[in-house]
Design a protein around this motif. Structure first.
Motif, PDB file in Angstrom:
ATOM      1  N   GLY A 189       0.814  -1.210   0.000  1.00  0.00           N
ATOM      2  CA  GLY A 189       0.000   0.000   0.000  1.00  0.00           C
ATOM      3  C   GLY A 189       0.847   1.258   0.000  1.00  0.00           C
ATOM      4  N   CYS A 190       0.156   2.402   0.036  1.00  0.00           N
ATOM      5  CA  CYS A 190       0.813   3.712   0.058  1.00  0.00           C
ATOM      6  C   CYS A 190       0.660   4.310   1.450  1.00  0.00           C
ATOM      7  CB  CYS A 190       0.188   4.639  -0.986  1.00  0.00           C
ATOM      8  SG  CYS A 190       0.814   6.331  -0.913  1.00  0.00           S
ATOM      9  N   TYR A 191       1.789   4.663   2.060  1.00  0.00           N
ATOM     10  CA  TYR A 191       1.752   5.150   3.431  1.00  0.00           C
ATOM     11  C   TYR A 191       2.530   6.448   3.582  1.00  0.00           C
ATOM     12  CZ  TYR A 191      -0.152   0.547   4.285  1.00  0.00           C
ATOM     13  OH  TYR A 191      -0.947  -0.558   4.230  1.00  0.00           O
ATOM     14  N   ALA A 215      13.413  -6.845   5.076  1.00  0.00           N
ATOM     15  CA  ALA A 215      12.074  -7.441   5.021  1.00  0.00           C
ATOM     16  C   ALA A 215      11.130  -6.621   4.135  1.00  0.00           C
ATOM     17  CB  ALA A 215      11.496  -7.548   6.424  1.00  0.00           C
ATOM     18  N   TYR A 216      11.342  -5.285   4.091  1.00  0.00           N
ATOM     19  CA  TYR A 216      10.471  -4.403   3.322  1.00  0.00           C
ATOM     20  C   TYR A 216      11.284  -3.436   2.474  1.00  0.00           C
ATOM     21  CZ  TYR A 216       7.233  -5.938   6.989  1.00  0.00           C
ATOM     22  OH  TYR A 216       6.499  -6.682   7.857  1.00  0.00           O
ATOM     23  N   TYR A 217      10.652  -2.892   1.463  1.00  0.00           N
ATOM     24  CA  TYR A 217      11.263  -1.825   0.677  1.00  0.00           C
ATOM     25  C   TYR A 217      10.169  -0.896   0.186  1.00  0.00           C
ATOM     26  CZ  TYR A 217       9.915  -4.681  -3.423  1.00  0.00           C
ATOM     27  OH  TYR A 217       9.228  -5.415  -4.354  1.00  0.00           O
ATOM     28  N   CYS A 259       0.282   8.537  -2.994  1.00  0.00           N
ATOM     29  CA  CYS A 259       1.333   8.109  -3.920  1.00  0.00           C
ATOM     30  C   CYS A 259       0.864   8.432  -5.337  1.00  0.00           C
ATOM     31  CB  CYS A 259       1.611   6.615  -3.762  1.00  0.00           C
ATOM     32  SG  CYS A 259       2.340   6.190  -2.156  1.00  0.00           S
ATOM     33  N   ASP A 260       1.453   9.467  -5.916  1.00  0.00           N
ATOM     34  CA  ASP A 260       0.993   9.932  -7.222  1.00  0.00           C
ATOM     35  C   ASP A 260       2.141  10.353  -8.129  1.00  0.00           C
ATOM     36  OD1 ASP A 260       1.758  12.188  -5.861  1.00  0.00           O
ATOM     37  OD2 ASP A 260      -0.216  13.132  -5.832  1.00  0.00           O
ATOM     38  N   MET A 261       3.369   9.927  -7.795  1.00  0.00           N
ATOM     39  CA  MET A 261       4.527  10.311  -8.607  1.00  0.00           C
ATOM     40  C   MET A 261       5.006   9.121  -9.435  1.00  0.00           C
ATOM     41  SD  MET A 261       6.759  12.739  -6.033  1.00  0.00           S
ATOM     42  CE  MET A 261       6.071  14.257  -5.370  1.00  0.00           C
ATOM     43  N   PRO A 262       5.141   9.285 -10.734  1.00  0.00           N
ATOM     44  CA  PRO A 262       5.607   8.183 -11.580  1.00  0.00           C
ATOM     45  C   PRO A 262       7.066   7.827 -11.296  1.00  0.00           C
ATOM     46  CG  PRO A 262       5.515  10.207 -12.833  1.00  0.00           C
ATOM     47  CD  PRO A 262       4.891  10.507 -11.505  1.00  0.00           C
ATOM     48  N   CYS A 263       7.390   6.559 -11.474  1.00  0.00           N
ATOM     49  CA  CYS A 263       8.775   6.119 -11.270  1.00  0.00           C
ATOM     50  C   CYS A 263       9.695   6.728 -12.321  1.00  0.00           C
ATOM     51  CB  CYS A 263       8.868   4.599 -11.346  1.00  0.00           C
ATOM     52  SG  CYS A 263       8.015   3.749 -10.003  1.00  0.00           S
ATOM     53  N   GLY A 264      10.899   7.078 -11.891  1.00  0.00           N
ATOM     54  CA  GLY A 264      11.871   7.625 -12.827  1.00  0.00           C
ATOM     55  C   GLY A 264      12.193   6.670 -13.957  1.00  0.00           C
ATOM     56  N   GLY A 265      12.192   5.370 -13.662  1.00  0.00           N
ATOM     57  CA  GLY A 265      12.546   4.370 -14.670  1.00  0.00           C
ATOM     58  C   GLY A 265      11.373   3.802 -15.427  1.00  0.00           C
ATOM     59  N   ASP A 266      10.141   4.118 -15.006  1.00  0.00           N
ATOM     60  CA  ASP A 266       8.948   3.597 -15.679  1.00  0.00           C
ATOM     61  C   ASP A 266       7.769   4.512 -15.341  1.00  0.00           C
ATOM     62  OD1 ASP A 266       6.796   2.267 -16.724  1.00  0.00           O
ATOM     63  OD2 ASP A 266       7.236   0.339 -15.789  1.00  0.00           O
ATOM     64  N   ILE A 283       3.988   3.736 -10.244  1.00  0.00           N
ATOM     65  CA  ILE A 283       4.015   4.781  -9.225  1.00  0.00           C
ATOM     66  C   ILE A 283       5.135   4.506  -8.227  1.00  0.00           C
ATOM     67  CG2 ILE A 283       2.732   5.861  -7.327  1.00  0.00           C
ATOM     68  CD1 ILE A 283       1.681   6.630 -10.028  1.00  0.00           C
ATOM     69  N   CYS A 284       5.934   5.538  -7.971  1.00  0.00           N
ATOM     70  CA  CYS A 284       7.011   5.443  -6.974  1.00  0.00           C
ATOM     71  C   CYS A 284       6.768   6.473  -5.884  1.00  0.00           C
ATOM     72  CB  CYS A 284       8.377   5.661  -7.627  1.00  0.00           C
ATOM     73  SG  CYS A 284       9.066   4.200  -8.419  1.00  0.00           S
ATOM     74  N   GLY A 285       5.793   6.210  -5.034  1.00  0.00           N
ATOM     75  CA  GLY A 285       5.517   7.058  -3.891  1.00  0.00           C
ATOM     76  C   GLY A 285       5.006   8.433  -4.250  1.00  0.00           C
ATOM     77  N   GLY A 286       5.260   9.377  -3.333  1.00  0.00           N
ATOM     78  CA  GLY A 286       4.805  10.752  -3.518  1.00  0.00           C
ATOM     79  C   GLY A 286       5.545  11.671  -2.579  1.00  0.00           C
ATOM     80  N   PHE A 287       4.927  12.822  -2.305  1.00  0.00           N
ATOM     81  CA  PHE A 287       5.527  13.828  -1.425  1.00  0.00           C
ATOM     82  C   PHE A 287       5.343  13.367   0.018  1.00  0.00           C
ATOM     83  CE2 PHE A 287       5.194  18.007   0.799  1.00  0.00           C
ATOM     84  CZ  PHE A 287       6.475  18.449   0.541  1.00  0.00           C
ATOM     85  N   TYR A 288       6.455  12.985   0.661  1.00  0.00           N
ATOM     86  CA  TYR A 288       6.404  12.399   1.999  1.00  0.00           C
ATOM     87  C   TYR A 288       5.427  11.220   2.043  1.00  0.00           C
ATOM     88  CZ  TYR A 288       9.249  16.217   3.839  1.00  0.00           C
ATOM     89  OH  TYR A 288      10.266  17.095   4.084  1.00  0.00           O
ATOM     90  N   ALA A 289       5.468  10.414   1.021  1.00  0.00           N
ATOM     91  CA  ALA A 289       4.624   9.218   0.958  1.00  0.00           C
ATOM     92  C   ALA A 289       5.383   8.120   0.227  1.00  0.00           C
ATOM     93  CB  ALA A 289       3.310   9.515   0.251  1.00  0.00           C
ATOM     94  N   MET A 290       5.169   6.878   0.646  1.00  0.00           N
ATOM     95  CA  MET A 290       5.967   5.766   0.134  1.00  0.00           C
ATOM     96  C   MET A 290       5.096   4.616  -0.366  1.00  0.00           C
ATOM     97  SD  MET A 290       9.006   3.712   2.137  1.00  0.00           S
ATOM     98  CE  MET A 290       9.716   5.242   2.736  1.00  0.00           C
ATOM     99  N   SER A 291       5.444   4.109  -1.541  1.00  0.00           N
ATOM    100  CA  SER A 291       4.838   2.881  -2.046  1.00  0.00           C
ATOM    101  C   SER A 291       5.605   1.734  -1.399  1.00  0.00           C
ATOM    102  CB  SER A 291       4.959   2.803  -3.573  1.00  0.00           C
ATOM    103  OG  SER A 291       4.320   3.897  -4.187  1.00  0.00           O
TER     104      SER A 291
END
Length: 489
Positions: free
Chosen positions: A337-339, A370-372, A397-404, A408-416
């Protein structure tokens, strides 16, 4: 008594009756016709002597066939009198399910009024009347709903000549006249199987709980934020939060238009405008069994912050979706999830940053964790066993991944956030080296054999079954299946 005193009232009565009963032109439009000409309904008759002064407020352009011919307006183009010719199938209304324009006098209503909105269109009304068989627009801004079997044409044809509040190129009924549509015609259903409809969500009768606000809000972003909930909904282009001591308890009985900032501040804040501030594009989550339609239909006419082509609810109205619809599930079993991940309350440790970041790259970088999690499009963070990854609540989480850009690769102070080692059903590629084993040709022996096969193999390590190539080949166990030595590469 003179004969004329009897005849004149009868003649006048005849004219009145003629006007009242001549509802439509030969082409079906509201008006009175003469040959190919369709004059305005109030003309009484079309053309003839005195046509330029036949009714108060109407001119020769309305009632004289010569004027109508000179103006050259085709009924097929205008869809309303005064005009020339047949309407056929060319009445200008491309909305699927359009049934026509019908009279709707105040003392003989057939439909029930649902909403009023300065942004009214047939589409807005269709959503508001999602549970009804029919819907109709009137007076530019009104939307009315009709039940199955409603006798929508009971009052005859009407004159629909008022532009829609939300689209001046579309007609939304007229004066005591309604542009009427039928629901559930071909193509009328949403392509999104999770969308349930637009429902009212008044401040004093909330059904869902607010989760997040984001100026990049879309249904997809909200779905992720409400991953553990049965329902989710988007709402508002702008929401205003008010200091508790300044909240007005007065709720306007009717809100006719979607609010702008100047509109809503007096409603919610009175004069205490400095206590109001905007949160953009809200996401609300609903528990299993939530009575999401309890407040009836709403007006969803506000574009999503993250996609102007998508609607994210409206003023006290919510675009509601069901989680876990057929296309709503993530294909990645490791995704948790996005946290939220505020700077002063980090749970993970930053691993790497890369302009080519993806979840796969981050997983490899955090192979021993265990997590990433990915964040800010380019960052990768690693979490230890037992890390309380959801301690800070849901994030956006609304920021596209740099490589794809499709990931989605997280957001502003938010993590996928992902879990390492989740079983995706595909065995990891086996490498017969180091602690995993020693190889010889296509045979992989256990590491404690020292060497694989050769003289004295049966007396090394765990014996012939683990250290002799002939035994390993005879056993026929593939490394791709077992993932451990002894096996066949």
């Amino acid at each position: 008594m003179h004969l004329t005193s009897l005849v004149l009232p009868m003649l006048c009565l005849g004219v009145v009756i003629g006007v009242a009963t001549a509802q439509t032109c030969d082409n079906g439009l509201a008006g009175v016709s003469k040959g190919e000409y369709c004059c305005t309904l109030g003309c009484g008759t079309c053309g003839g002597s005195g046509c330029s002064s036949r009714a108060e407020g109407l001119t020769g352009d309305d009632c004289c066939t010569s004027n109508i011919a000179s103006n050259g307006i085709l009924c097929a183009d205008s869809g309303a009198a005064p005009c020339i010719g047949d309407v056929g199938d060319d009445v200008p209304n491309e909305t699927e399910g359009f049934l026509g324009c019908f009279s709707d006098p105040a003392d003989s209503r057939v439909f029930v009024q649902e909403i009023s909105s300065a942004s009214m269109t047939a589409e807005v009304c269709s959503e508001a009347c999602a549970g009804s068989a029919y819907y109709g627009t009137q007076y530019s801004t009104e939307c009315w709903c009709g039940a199955e079997g409603a006798d929508y044409d009971a009052n005859g044809a009407g004159v629909c000549d008022m532009p829609c509040g939300g689209d001046a190129g579309e007609t939304c009924g007229g004066f005591y006249a309604m542009s009427i549509y039928e629901h559930d015609v071909d193509g009328g259903e949403s392509d999104d199987p999770s969308y349930l409809g637009c429902y009212s969500d008044p401040a004093d009768s909330r059904v869902f709980e607010q989760k997040i606000s984001s100026d990049s809000m879309t249904a997809e972003v909200c779905s992720e934020a409400c991953a553990g909930s049965a329902y989710y909904g988007t709402q508002y282009s702008t929401e205003h939060t008010v200091h508790a001591s300044h909240v007005s308890t007065k709720t306007p009985s009717v809100v006719h238009t979607p609010p702008t900032l100047p509109d809503i501040v007096p409603l919610l804040c009175g004069n205490a405008t400095h206590y109001c501030f905007a949160f953009y594009k809200q996401c609300w989550c609903g528990a299993e069994g939530a009575d999401y339609d309890a407040n009836g239909a709403g007006v969803c006419d506000m574009p999503c912050g993250g996609d102007a082509g998508e609607t994210c609810g409206g003023f006290y109205a919510m675009s509601i979706y069901e989680n876990d619809a057929d296309d709503g599930e993530s294909d990645d079993p490791s995704y948790l999830g996005c946290y939220s991940d505020p700077a002063d309350s980090r749970v993970f440790v930053q691993g790497v940053s890369s302009a080519a970041m993806t979840a796969e790259i981050c997983s490899a970088a955090c192979a021993g964790s265990a997590y990433y999690g990915t964040q800010y499009s380019v960052e990768c963070w690693c979490g230890a066993e037992g890390a309380d990854y959801d301690a800070n609540g849901a994030g956006v989480c609304d920021m596209p991944c740099g490589g794809d850009a499709d990931e989605i690769c997280g957001g502003f102070y938010a993590m996928s956030v992902y879990e390492n080692g989740a079983d995706d059903g595909v065995p990891d590629e086996f490498s017969c080296s180091g602690d995993a084993g020693v190889s010889s040709g296509s045979s992989c022996c256990e590491a404690d054999c020292g060497t694989c096969g050769g003289s004295g193999c049966s007396s090394r390590g765990s014996g012939a079954a683990s250290c002799c190539t002939s035994n390993i080949q005879s056993a026929g166990i593939l490394c791709s299946d077992s993932g451990a030595a002894p096996c066949i590469l």
